[in-house]
Design a protein around this motif. Structure first.
Motif, short mmCIF file in Angstrom:
data_model
loop_
_atom_site.label_atom_id
_atom_site.label_comp_id
_atom_site.label_asym_id
_atom_site.label_seq_id
_atom_site.Cartn_x
_atom_site.Cartn_y
_atom_site.Cartn_z
N VAL A 159 35.85 9.91 7.69
CA VAL A 159 37.00 9.47 6.90
C VAL A 159 38.29 9.55 7.70
CG1 VAL A 159 38.34 9.94 4.82
CG2 VAL A 159 35.86 10.15 4.77
N ASP A 160 38.53 10.74 8.29
CA ASP A 160 39.80 10.94 8.99
C ASP A 160 39.79 10.33 10.38
OD1 ASP A 160 40.71 12.31 6.80
OD2 ASP A 160 40.07 14.26 7.55
N GLY A 161 38.59 10.29 11.02
CA GLY A 161 38.53 9.80 12.39
C GLY A 161 38.83 8.32 12.48
N GLY A 162 38.14 7.51 11.64
CA GLY A 162 38.37 6.08 11.71
C GLY A 162 39.52 5.66 10.83
N GLY A 163 39.49 6.07 9.57
CA GLY A 163 40.54 5.70 8.65
C GLY A 163 40.26 4.37 7.98
N LEU A 164 40.46 4.32 6.67
CA LEU A 164 40.22 3.09 5.92
C LEU A 164 41.07 1.94 6.42
CD1 LEU A 164 38.83 1.72 3.48
CD2 LEU A 164 40.76 2.48 2.09
N TRP A 165 42.31 2.26 6.81
CA TRP A 165 43.23 1.23 7.28
C TRP A 165 42.66 0.48 8.48
CZ3 TRP A 165 47.59 -0.11 4.68
CH2 TRP A 165 48.52 -0.92 5.33
N HIS A 166 42.12 1.23 9.46
CA HIS A 166 41.57 0.61 10.65
C HIS A 166 40.17 0.06 10.40
CE1 HIS A 166 44.75 1.32 13.47
NE2 HIS A 166 44.80 2.60 13.17
N VAL A 167 39.43 0.67 9.49
CA VAL A 167 38.10 0.15 9.17
C VAL A 167 38.21 -1.27 8.63
CG1 VAL A 167 36.14 0.39 7.60
CG2 VAL A 167 37.03 2.39 8.79
N LEU A 168 39.22 -1.52 7.81
CA LEU A 168 39.43 -2.86 7.25
C LEU A 168 40.08 -3.81 8.25
CD1 LEU A 168 40.71 -1.96 3.66
CD2 LEU A 168 38.46 -2.83 4.30
N GLY A 169 40.57 -3.27 9.36
CA GLY A 169 41.22 -4.12 10.36
C GLY A 169 42.69 -4.34 10.12
N LEU A 170 43.27 -3.60 9.16
CA LEU A 170 44.69 -3.77 8.85
C LEU A 170 45.58 -3.21 9.95
CD1 LEU A 170 44.54 -2.82 5.06
CD2 LEU A 170 44.81 -5.11 6.03
N GLY A 171 45.03 -2.35 10.79
CA GLY A 171 45.81 -1.79 11.88
C GLY A 171 45.83 -2.66 13.12
N ASP A 172 45.16 -3.82 13.06
CA ASP A 172 45.13 -4.71 14.22
C ASP A 172 46.41 -5.53 14.37
OD1 ASP A 172 42.61 -3.78 14.75
OD2 ASP A 172 41.58 -5.42 13.74
N VAL A 173 47.26 -5.50 13.35
CA VAL A 173 48.54 -6.20 13.40
C VAL A 173 49.63 -5.20 13.06
CG1 VAL A 173 47.49 -8.41 12.75
CG2 VAL A 173 48.39 -6.91 10.98
N PRO A 174 50.90 -5.52 13.32
CA PRO A 174 51.98 -4.60 12.93
C PRO A 174 51.90 -4.22 11.46
CG PRO A 174 52.83 -6.31 14.36
CD PRO A 174 51.42 -6.69 14.06
N VAL A 175 52.22 -2.97 11.16
CA VAL A 175 52.10 -2.47 9.79
C VAL A 175 52.98 -3.25 8.83
CG1 VAL A 175 53.90 -0.73 10.12
CG2 VAL A 175 52.12 -0.35 8.40
N THR A 176 54.07 -3.82 9.32
CA THR A 176 54.95 -4.60 8.45
C THR A 176 54.25 -5.84 7.91
OG1 THR A 176 55.84 -5.63 10.45
CG2 THR A 176 57.09 -3.82 9.51
#
Length: 249
Positions: free
Chosen positions: A86-103
């Motif tokens: 859970v903490d290592g990967g993170g839901l945000w990066h699992v979904l690929g939302l971290g592949d672009v700027p957070v904005t």
């Protein structure tokens, strides 16, 4: 039009309406050059908002995993596995939302959640405690949809690290100047189809001339240049050392 305004100001849509207003103002400032697109260029796994979303959506799964391993007599191992997943990967990066700027991710999620909440309140006509369920559902549904829409943009924002000076040590370069000594010399080196011009130095003046091949052995930070030796001599020395070790006694 009036119905749209009224629906936008009802809970839970009003929460997303306020967020959408902030997003629109932000992108307006981006368009006029007052703000950068990567204003919040941080790791969303550890940022408050994104980590909060991940904890809400994955907290139940994490707790269940820990309980299961505890009942099986592997509480310690289960705790480590759950934390890692859970903490290592993170839901945000699992979904690929971290592949672009957070904005960009947050803006798209806000728009999708606003539309979903507005449609639910307008056509389903829920009220009471169900509105809280609509709020959560709109946010949860917006996450995977935003991930799908963001996926084509990921290559645009991919960060590729350039090579360091140490990466060229051991490569062969071609001398382009008439001489190479302790204070002067230029050479070219091929890097993936690109020809780079580099500064080179040799502690043995007169050993290298234009067109000669030289082996890069070190990068001298003080002189901001690569130290080179004649490649034929260096390779010959290596062969001699290798063959010398196999001579019979």
């Amino acid at each position: 039009m009036n119905e749209l305004v009224v629906a936008s100001l009802q809970f839970p849509t009003v929460v997303f309406t306020i967020a959408l207003g902030i997003v629109l103002v932000y992108w307006l400032f981006v368009l006029i050059g007052a703000l950068d697109i990567d204003l919040f260029d941080v790791d969303v796994d550890v940022s408050g908002a994104a980590k909060g979303i991940g904890d809400v959506l994955t907290g139940g799964a994490k707790g269940g995993a820990e309980a299961f391993h505890a009942d099986a007599g592997h509480a310690d191992a289960g705790h480590a596995d759950a934390d890692g997943d859970v903490d290592g990967g993170g839901l945000w990066h699992v979904l690929g939302l971290g592949d672009v700027p957070v904005t960009i991710s947050v803006s798209l999620i806000t728009v999708l959640a606003w539309v979903g909440s507005l449609l639910a309140m307008r056509y389903v006509g829920v009220s009471g405690w169900v509105t809280f369920a609509v709020f959560v559902a709109a946010l949860v549904i917006a996450l995977p949809i935003a991930a799908l829409l963001i996926r084509p943009l990921a290559p645009v924002f991919a960060v590729r690290e350039g090579k360091s000076n140490a990466d060229y040590i051991g490569h062969v370069c071609t001398i382009t100047t008439g001489r190479v000594d302790t204070g002067f010399g230029q050479a070219t080196i091929e890097d993936g189809g690109t020809v780079l011009a580099i500064a080179v130095r040799c502690d043995r003046p007169g050993e290298l001339a234009r067109g000669d091949k030289a082996l890069i052995i070190e990068f001298d930070r003080e002189r901001s240049a690569y130290l080179v030796e004649p490649s034929a001599e260096m390779l010959g020395a290596e062969r001699s050392t290798g063959s010398g070790g196999t001579e019979p006694a």
